[in-house]
Write a protein that holds these residues in place. Structure first.
Motif: not given
Length: 177
Positions: A81-82, A127-129, A151-152, A167-168
């Motif tokens: 999870g993001c 999708m996050w990274l 966000g941070r 976080v992208l």
């Protein structure tokens, strides 16, 4: 997409993943960290056991670009999870790296597009990274692809260096958010 051969890595490829982790990490951060800090980070985080664990996890996908004898790069996607306010369900693009000699060839974009397809096929909406604030090359790469800051992110420790991150996110239904 380029004509890049992609194949899934299995637990039997743990030593190859371990080598790719260390080689590509060192290339990505050679202007940010001292050789000692890079070596310390690689020895601590990129162990054979860590590679075996990653490749044995049913919630993780790892694909190789190129071939086992001539690797060009790889990505790791995992069910997670993001930590930011992203769409749900979300899956993390944990790592996407390629060999320094492949910079600028379009291979990174091909890896990214394949990762997006894999994540989309698992029903995720996002999708996050996390990307280090010092990794300017990666930030530019993701920006060109429409991946947006959300966000941070966590702090990363590379030897004695402490890095902040962001976080992208990439909305799989509409491209960027």
């Amino acid at each position: 997409m380029t004509d890049l051969m992609l194949s899934s890595l299995a637990p039997k490829h743990a030593s190859l993943l371990q080598q790719l982790w260390a080689t590509t990490f060192a290339a990505a951060y050679d202007e940010v960290h001292s050789p000692e800090n890079i070596a310390n980070y690689c020895e601590t985080n990129f162990t054979l056991q860590a590679a075996q664990k990653t490749l044995s996890d049913p919630q993780t996908i790892c694909k190789l670009a190129g071939s086992e004898t001539a690797p060009l790069g790889f990505y790791v996607v995992r069910q997670a999870g993001c930590p930011a306010n992203a769409l749900s369900p979300a899956i993390e693009l944990k790592q996407i790296y390629h060999m320094a000699e492949a910079y600028g060839t379009g291979n990174g974009k091909a890896l990214f597009e394949d990762a997006v397809a894999e994540i989309r096929s698992r029903g995720a909406k996002c999708m996050w990274l996390s990307v280090s604030d010092k990794n300017i090359r990666a930030q530019r790469f993701y920006q060109k692809l429409g991946v947006m800051p959300e966000g941070r992110g966590p702090n990363f420790h590379v030897g004695t260096d402490r890095l902040t991150s962001q976080v992208l996110v990439f909305d799989l239904n509409h491209g960027s958010r």
